[in-house]
Design a protein around this motif. Structure first.
Motif, short mmCIF file in Angstrom:
data_model
loop_
_atom_site.label_atom_id
_atom_site.label_comp_id
_atom_site.label_asym_id
_atom_site.label_seq_id
_atom_site.Cartn_x
_atom_site.Cartn_y
_atom_site.Cartn_z
N SER A 112 6.65 -34.93 -39.41
CA SER A 112 5.35 -35.58 -39.53
C SER A 112 4.53 -35.20 -38.31
CB SER A 112 5.51 -37.11 -39.59
OG SER A 112 6.22 -37.48 -40.73
N PHE A 113 3.23 -35.00 -38.54
CA PHE A 113 2.35 -34.59 -37.45
C PHE A 113 1.08 -35.43 -37.45
CE2 PHE A 113 4.83 -30.88 -38.62
CZ PHE A 113 5.29 -30.44 -37.39
N SER A 121 0.91 -40.83 -40.78
CA SER A 121 1.77 -39.89 -41.50
C SER A 121 3.12 -40.50 -41.81
CB SER A 121 1.99 -38.61 -40.68
OG SER A 121 0.82 -37.87 -40.57
N LYS A 122 3.74 -41.11 -40.82
CA LYS A 122 5.06 -41.71 -41.01
C LYS A 122 5.02 -42.87 -41.99
CE LYS A 122 7.07 -40.43 -36.59
NZ LYS A 122 7.77 -40.93 -35.40
N ASN A 123 3.99 -43.71 -41.89
CA ASN A 123 3.89 -44.87 -42.77
C ASN A 123 3.55 -44.50 -44.21
OD1 ASN A 123 4.53 -46.74 -40.77
ND2 ASN A 123 2.40 -46.94 -40.12
N ASN A 124 2.99 -43.31 -44.41
CA ASN A 124 2.65 -42.87 -45.76
C ASN A 124 3.79 -42.10 -46.42
OD1 ASN A 124 0.14 -44.05 -45.82
ND2 ASN A 124 -0.92 -42.23 -45.07
N GLY A 125 4.96 -42.15 -45.86
CA GLY A 125 6.11 -41.55 -46.50
C GLY A 125 6.72 -40.38 -45.75
N THR A 129 1.12 -34.35 -42.69
CA THR A 129 0.22 -34.23 -41.56
C THR A 129 -1.00 -35.09 -41.82
OG1 THR A 129 0.95 -31.98 -41.12
CG2 THR A 129 -1.17 -32.62 -40.19
N GLN A 130 -1.40 -35.85 -40.82
CA GLN A 130 -2.61 -36.67 -40.90
C GLN A 130 -3.56 -36.21 -39.81
OE1 GLN A 130 -3.35 -39.21 -43.12
NE2 GLN A 130 -5.36 -39.23 -42.18
N ILE A 131 -4.85 -36.09 -40.16
CA ILE A 131 -5.86 -35.65 -39.21
C ILE A 131 -6.88 -36.78 -39.03
CG2 ILE A 131 -7.68 -33.98 -38.74
CD1 ILE A 131 -6.15 -32.05 -40.62
N ILE A 132 -7.16 -37.10 -37.78
CA ILE A 132 -8.24 -38.04 -37.43
C ILE A 132 -9.24 -37.24 -36.61
CG2 ILE A 132 -8.90 -40.09 -36.16
CD1 ILE A 132 -6.19 -41.28 -36.75
N LEU A 133 -10.47 -37.13 -37.12
CA LEU A 133 -11.48 -36.32 -36.45
C LEU A 133 -12.30 -37.10 -35.45
CD1 LEU A 133 -12.60 -34.08 -39.41
CD2 LEU A 133 -10.98 -33.55 -37.60
N SER A 134 -12.43 -38.40 -35.62
CA SER A 134 -13.24 -39.16 -34.66
C SER A 134 -12.68 -40.54 -34.47
CB SER A 134 -14.68 -39.25 -35.12
OG SER A 134 -14.78 -39.86 -36.38
#
Length: 55
Positions: free
Chosen positions: A16-17, A42-46, A50-55
């Motif tokens: 997970s990233f 990412s971890k909580n969604n299974g 990879t999850q990206i937060i831009l702001s």
């Protein structure tokens, strides 16, 4: 894909990233907090994503 690879001693693994980008005025603490937030989403969604937060 990492999850499909069979490692000799541990079978399979997932990765997970959490990713973010530098925003004007960011300091190291805020940048890392956002990346950490993205990782936990990412971890909580299974996991294994990879999850990206831009702001």
């Amino acid at each position: 894909m990492t999850a499909e690879h069979k490692f000799p001693e541990i079978a399979s693994k997932t990765c997970s990233f959490g990713i973010t980008t530098y925003q004007n005025g960011d300091d190291t603490i805020h940048l890392l907090k956002r990346a950490d937030q993205a990782l936990y989403i990412s971890k909580n969604n299974g996991k294994n994503q990879t999850q990206i937060i831009l702001s």
